[in-house]
Design a protein around this motif. Sequence first.
Motif, short mmCIF file in Angstrom:
data_model
loop_
_atom_site.label_atom_id
_atom_site.label_comp_id
_atom_site.label_asym_id
_atom_site.label_seq_id
_atom_site.Cartn_x
_atom_site.Cartn_y
_atom_site.Cartn_z
N LYS A 19 0.81 -1.21 0.00
CA LYS A 19 0.00 0.00 0.00
C LYS A 19 0.85 1.27 0.00
N GLY A 42 -4.72 9.16 8.21
CA GLY A 42 -4.35 8.26 7.12
C GLY A 42 -3.74 8.97 5.93
N LYS A 45 0.91 11.82 7.48
CA LYS A 45 1.67 12.74 8.33
C LYS A 45 2.71 12.00 9.18
N THR A 46 2.25 10.95 9.87
CA THR A 46 3.18 10.19 10.73
C THR A 46 4.27 9.54 9.88
N THR A 47 3.87 9.01 8.75
CA THR A 47 4.85 8.37 7.86
C THR A 47 5.93 9.37 7.45
P1 ADP Z 1 -1.59 10.01 9.38
O1 ADP Z 1 -0.47 10.15 10.35
O2 ADP Z 1 -1.80 11.21 8.51
O3 ADP Z 1 -2.86 9.59 10.05
P2 ADP Z 1 -0.14 7.65 8.49
O4 ADP Z 1 1.18 8.14 8.03
O5 ADP Z 1 -0.22 7.03 9.83
O6 ADP Z 1 -1.21 8.84 8.35
O7 ADP Z 1 -0.69 6.60 7.45
C1 ADP Z 1 -0.64 6.76 6.06
C2 ADP Z 1 -1.21 5.53 5.40
O8 ADP Z 1 -0.39 4.40 5.69
C3 ADP Z 1 -2.61 5.13 5.88
O9 ADP Z 1 -3.32 4.63 4.80
C4 ADP Z 1 -2.35 4.06 6.90
O10 ADP Z 1 -3.44 3.17 6.97
C5 ADP Z 1 -1.12 3.37 6.35
N1 ADP Z 1 -0.26 2.83 7.42
C6 ADP Z 1 0.28 3.53 8.44
N2 ADP Z 1 1.04 2.75 9.22
C7 ADP Z 1 0.98 1.49 8.69
C8 ADP Z 1 1.56 0.24 9.04
N3 ADP Z 1 2.38 0.12 10.09
N4 ADP Z 1 1.28 -0.80 8.24
C9 ADP Z 1 0.50 -0.67 7.16
N5 ADP Z 1 -0.08 0.47 6.78
C10 ADP Z 1 0.15 1.56 7.53
#
Ligand code: ADP
Length: 334
Positions: A19, A42, A45-47
């Motif tokens: 994904k 989602g 941001k965290t990523t």
């Molecule tokens: P935000 O911090 O903006 O909420 P994330 O960076 O956490 O967004 O997530 C971005 C995308 O990656 C989302 O679709 C989330 O479901 C997916 N995602 C985040 N962490 C994981 C993980 N450890 N494994 C699989 N998918 C993930």
Amino acid sequence: MNAETLFSIRNLHFSYEQKEALRIEMLELKANQVTLLVGPNGSGKTTLLKLINGLLKPGSGQIDFRGEAINGKGYRSMRSHSVLVHQDPFLFSGSVFQNVAYGLKIRKEAAPVIRRKVSEKLTLLGLSGFENRKAHKLSGGEKQRVAIARALVLEPEVLLLDEPAANVDNKSLKLIEALILKLQNRGATVIVSAHNRSFAYRLGSELLTLKRGRIVPGMVNIFKGFVKKQDEVFTYFASGKNLLHCPAQKGDFNTAVLPLNDVILSEREINSSAQNNFRGKVTHITREGNLYRVELACPLIVQAHITEYSINNLQVEIGKKFYLAFKASAVKLY
Ligand code: ADP
Ligand code: MG
């Protein structure tokens, strides 16, 4: 203002297994300012924060810290100058003091220095007297503040905060906001993610909006300033040399937000119900899908979304002057 670029990102691509979570062609994060990453849950941001902190490795593309790749030479310098505070920070069992002092102990600082530094940062976060409290017994907001104190005690040049406003009580929210504004005044570099819009607006003069893993152009003007006066009909918000008419309301506002769609351009001065009327010179025109983003210096920098029809009809071009109008009710104060 030509601020130093701290992080520069090129052709970044990141997927969790199959994904795709992030795709950024080009992005520069500047030093000595507060940058707000906004976007729904989602959106990536965290990523993005984990990628620039080296906790995740890009699938492809490059991230530089001060011009050096963080998967190479830049790694050590990035790690020693920046600290990421996670959304659900891990505090170890033990006291608040032990948690906050931990990094300084590792650095082998002297005990009196550690006590002084810990106490300073706890005070900054409204936690003085919390030294001996059990970290695990704190509320969500208090834990978040302890985690921020633990990061600040190391005096990092760059502070990365992931959703510091999520799941915290109102008192913690205000304290965290005041802290970030204080850091901003001192010229610190802070990169903060938030899905809470009003928190983001109050803190950032520039917002980076993420949507499904991509940076998208913002849809609002964000004006920094202060409430100059108020009467029964309007609140007057001063931003630079301009005074904005806003609906009457009381509060300690530092930001006015105006959607790009609410700004009207005209060649002649118009007598309308719009209370905000400025005149400015076109400085930028950018195509965005079916619309054009037109920027005018009034001298306040105001952006408007204009259709192609209007661009041609009004012969909008760089350097040309226009009148610009928007209703008081289009402006929201934060
Ligand atoms: P935000 O911090 O903006 O909420 P994330 O960076 O956490 O967004 O997530 C971005 C995308 O990656 C989302 O679709 C989330 O479901 C997916 N995602 C985040 N962490 C994981 C993980 N450890 N494994 C699989 N998918 C993930
Ligand atoms: Mg997140």
